[in-house]
Design an enzyme around this catalytic site. Sequence first.
Site, PDB file in Angstrom:
ATOM      1  N   TYR A 144      -2.498  -1.096  10.323  1.00  0.00           N
ATOM      2  CA  TYR A 144      -2.437  -1.307   8.869  1.00  0.00           C
ATOM      3  C   TYR A 144      -1.115  -0.765   8.294  1.00  0.00           C
ATOM      4  CZ  TYR A 144      -3.999  -1.166   3.979  1.00  0.00           C
ATOM      5  OH  TYR A 144      -4.108  -1.357   2.625  1.00  0.00           O
TER       6      TYR A 144
ATOM      7  N   SER B  84       0.868  -1.182   0.000  1.00  0.00           N
ATOM      8  CA  SER B  84       0.000   0.000   0.000  1.00  0.00           C
ATOM      9  C   SER B  84       0.897   1.221   0.000  1.00  0.00           C
ATOM     10  CB  SER B  84      -0.850   0.007   1.275  1.00  0.00           C
ATOM     11  OG  SER B  84      -1.367   1.310   1.524  1.00  0.00           O
TER      12      SER B  84
HETATM   13  C1  BGC Z   1      -6.181   1.527   1.944  1.00  0.00           C
HETATM   14  C2  BGC Z   1      -7.357   2.343   1.465  1.00  0.00           C
HETATM   15  C3  BGC Z   1      -6.935   3.787   1.177  1.00  0.00           C
HETATM   16  C4  BGC Z   1      -5.688   3.835   0.331  1.00  0.00           C
HETATM   17  C5  BGC Z   1      -5.139   5.251   0.180  1.00  0.00           C
HETATM   18  C6  BGC Z   1      -5.070   1.666   0.948  1.00  0.00           C
HETATM   19  O1  BGC Z   1      -3.985   0.868   1.313  1.00  0.00           O
HETATM   20  O2  BGC Z   1      -6.570   0.174   2.126  1.00  0.00           O
HETATM   21  O3  BGC Z   1      -8.406   2.323   2.433  1.00  0.00           O
HETATM   22  O4  BGC Z   1      -7.979   4.466   0.517  1.00  0.00           O
HETATM   23  O5  BGC Z   1      -4.676   3.025   0.883  1.00  0.00           O
HETATM   24  O6  BGC Z   1      -5.100   5.953   1.372  1.00  0.00           O
END
Ligand code: BGC
Length: 272
Positions: free
Chosen positions: A170, A157
Amino acid sequence: MQKENQKLIGQTSIITGSSSGIGKAVAIALAKEGSNVVINYHSSKEEAEEVAQEISEDKAAGEAIVIKGDMSKEKDVLNLFKTTIDKFGTVDVCIPNAGMQKDAAFHEMTLEDWNAVINLNLTGQFLCCREAIKEFLRRGMRLEVSKSLGKIINMSSVHDIIPWAGHANYAASKGAIQILMKTLCQEYAHKKVRVNSISPGAIKTDINKEVWDTKEGREKMKETIPYDKIGEPEDIGRVAAWLSSDESEYINGTTIYVDGGMTCYPGFKGNG
Ligand code: BGC
């Protein structure tokens, strides 16, 4: 009825968490390139079977099978690999993608929510990478299908590099994936294993539906995206198919940000 220009003919790919969202688009994109694909799901069997059905309707695509499994559980990961190898003989591409968010202010985050996210997003990727590399080494090179012994794409991410208040579990899991990926590259590149990450930005999936579902949410989200467009799962699928193929052979130990420029910190435009 394979086509000559397909990039993954004769290969088998496992994509975890592929009954919806990014995983689904990745599975479809790889199958389109001729790869057999394993659709893994946790709870939505019906959705997973729909993905397999969609793939089977494309006569040039590889074969799709569906396997249930919670990727935070070792026995489920072992079963995923064993079932795949029994069916297709080996694994060429592994894309650990299953992930979740359990958001909370940090001072209110429960250990349970911390562990749930780390167990799936990070430990789940560890288990899949370990099993994939074990299989690549067991099987040995098959130059007739790929110049690499095997390919791993860790689904990460933008929050492996952009801090994210309210999402510490996360962000920590994704930051850890980044160094896991690089470490595996350092450890196995000499065997011709390729390990890379894709770091998506804001892509329209269930994980962030609450945000993009309203006009206000979409506008706020777009303030973080210089390209002024929320991404689609297919934007990730196309990159994953290319990164799995020999066209990207010399790319190893790298993160590809597919984020419309989100990692260019648009908040600093005209500021600072
Ligand atoms: C998340 C999303 C978010 C995106 C940008 C992703 O890794 O799971 O919820 O919109 O990152 O912030």
